[in-house]
Design a protein around this motif. Structure first.
Motif, short mmCIF file in Angstrom:
data_model
loop_
_atom_site.label_atom_id
_atom_site.label_comp_id
_atom_site.label_asym_id
_atom_site.label_seq_id
_atom_site.Cartn_x
_atom_site.Cartn_y
_atom_site.Cartn_z
N UNK A 1 15.90 0.21 2.62
CA UNK A 1 14.71 0.31 3.04
C UNK A 1 14.18 1.69 3.25
N UNK A 2 14.92 2.55 4.13
CA UNK A 2 14.65 3.98 4.34
C UNK A 2 14.64 4.72 3.13
N UNK A 3 15.42 4.42 2.04
CA UNK A 3 15.35 5.15 0.62
C UNK A 3 14.14 4.86 -0.06
N UNK A 4 13.52 3.73 0.13
CA UNK A 4 12.45 3.26 -0.62
C UNK A 4 11.30 3.75 0.06
N UNK A 5 11.04 3.71 1.42
CA UNK A 5 10.20 4.47 2.11
C UNK A 5 10.13 6.09 1.77
N UNK A 6 11.28 6.66 1.68
CA UNK A 6 11.48 8.02 1.41
C UNK A 6 10.76 8.34 0.16
N UNK B 1 0.80 -1.18 0.00
CA UNK B 1 -0.07 -0.18 -0.12
C UNK B 1 1.07 1.10 -0.05
N UNK B 2 2.01 1.37 0.66
CA UNK B 2 2.80 2.47 0.89
C UNK B 2 3.71 2.71 -0.19
N UNK B 3 4.10 1.69 -1.06
CA UNK B 3 5.18 1.95 -2.05
C UNK B 3 4.71 1.63 -3.32
N UNK B 4 4.77 2.42 -4.31
CA UNK B 4 4.26 2.27 -5.79
C UNK B 4 5.34 1.36 -6.32
N UNK C 1 8.82 6.06 -1.75
CA UNK C 1 7.54 5.93 -1.88
C UNK C 1 7.32 5.12 -3.34
N UNK C 2 8.52 4.47 -3.68
CA UNK C 2 8.39 3.57 -5.06
C UNK C 2 9.52 2.90 -5.20
N UNK C 3 9.49 1.78 -5.74
CA UNK C 3 10.73 0.80 -5.77
C UNK C 3 10.23 -0.44 -6.71
N UNK C 4 11.28 -1.18 -7.15
CA UNK C 4 11.19 -2.32 -7.88
C UNK C 4 10.72 -3.50 -7.05
N UNK C 5 10.45 -4.56 -7.60
CA UNK C 5 10.08 -5.66 -6.88
C UNK C 5 11.35 -6.20 -5.80
N UNK C 6 12.61 -6.08 -6.22
CA UNK C 6 13.45 -6.37 -5.47
C UNK C 6 13.61 -5.33 -4.08
#
Length: 284
Positions: free
Chosen positions: A169-174, A154-157, A176-181
């Motif tokens: 992880x903190x970068x992905x949260x910041x 829900x949080x990550x596009x 708000x998006x990322x790949x499946x890995x």
């Protein structure tokens, strides 16, 4: 369900280069719900291939090249039978039904690094985010893990990301998006912060709703170890639990250890033109 997997990776160079040994992790893992029926690997130019197993039991092919080339092609054609249930029932040991629980001494010794967080958490910001999923003592263990899995989805596009490596992880949260890995790495460190043993998994996803013309891609997800139930798949990208439609190829402590193809070349940096990956997973 029988599935045919075709995976083609092509590297192109402006000038003939000398290829270093390439490490290939492309062969699915046989398990109770996945069986390899046939497989073939084609490499051009010709390579001497050695098959081994790594420390995690993954099947690894090391390709050694003797001639210079301006193109490297690696192709696999694999037929598997996958019969993981869409709505699995996990027989978790009673001692682990409620969170928090403690693994046995033997399990702790065997899980080892799979229980240790992989990324730094300066200031405890990430741990604070993770603890927000715990509503109190006596929380149902599987429900907690599902909440983390769904919460990340829900949080990550999701976005396609061609850059090498995995976001912290903190970068992905910041972002708000990322790949499946990236999403898998976020989930793994999150549940490790909660005391679970978790590992990264790479492989393929079968999506019957995708058109035949879709080029496809490899996929990454996570698994958590629960007493008696064993390793349970969690796919935060699709908010799914269980191995249905997932074809696991390799499992390891982190994504870097389970890359499908890894290897370099000797030549000028500008000799590299591009890399093209095409994957299809279809009902057979």
């Amino acid at each position: 369900m029988k599935l045919r997997i075709r995976h083609d990776t092509t590297y192109r160079y402006r000038n003939p280069v000398e290829l270093e040994t390439h490490r290939l992790m492309l062969m699915p893992r046989n398990s109770h719900d996945l069986r390899i029926l046939s497989n073939s690997v084609r490499i051009a130019p010709h390579a001497e291939v050695e098959w081994t197993q790594d420390v995690f039991g993954n099947l690894v092919a090391s390709a050694h090249f003797s001639e210079r080339t301006s193109q490297l092609c690696i192709s696999t054609d694999i037929l598997v039978e996958q019969h993981a249930p869409a709505w699995p029932v996990f027989r978790i040991a009673p001692v682990a039904h409620s969170y928090p629980f403690r693994y046995s001494d033997e399990e702790i010794a065997d899980l080892g690094a799979h229980m240790k967080t992989h990324y730094p958490d300066d200031g405890g910001k990430f741990d604070q985010w993770v603890q927000g999923f715990v509503y109190g003592t006596g929380t149902d263990t599987l429900s907690l893990l599902k909440d983390v899995n769904t919460g990340i989805g829900d949080a990550i596009a999701y976005r396609v990301r061609d850059e090498a490596g995995t976001q912290a992880p903190l970068e992905t949260l910041s972002l708000g998006s990322g790949s499946c890995r990236d999403m898998a790495a976020l989930f793994i460190d999150a549940v490790r912060h909660l005391g679970f043993g978790a590992r990264a998994v790479s492989g393929y996803l079968y999506d019957p709703d995708q058109p035949a013309s879709d080029p496809g891609s490899t996929h990454a997800w996570a698994e958590v170890y629960l007493p008696s139930a064993g390793w349970i798949a969690f796919d935060p990208t699709h908010r799914r639990v269980g191995s249905a439609n997932l074809i696991a190829v390799a499992a390891g402590r982190c994504n870097k250890q389970i890359m499908p193809v890894a290897g370099g070349f000797i030549g000028a940096a500008e000799d590299f033109i591009d890399m093209d990956v095409r994957v299809s997973v279809a009902s057979a």
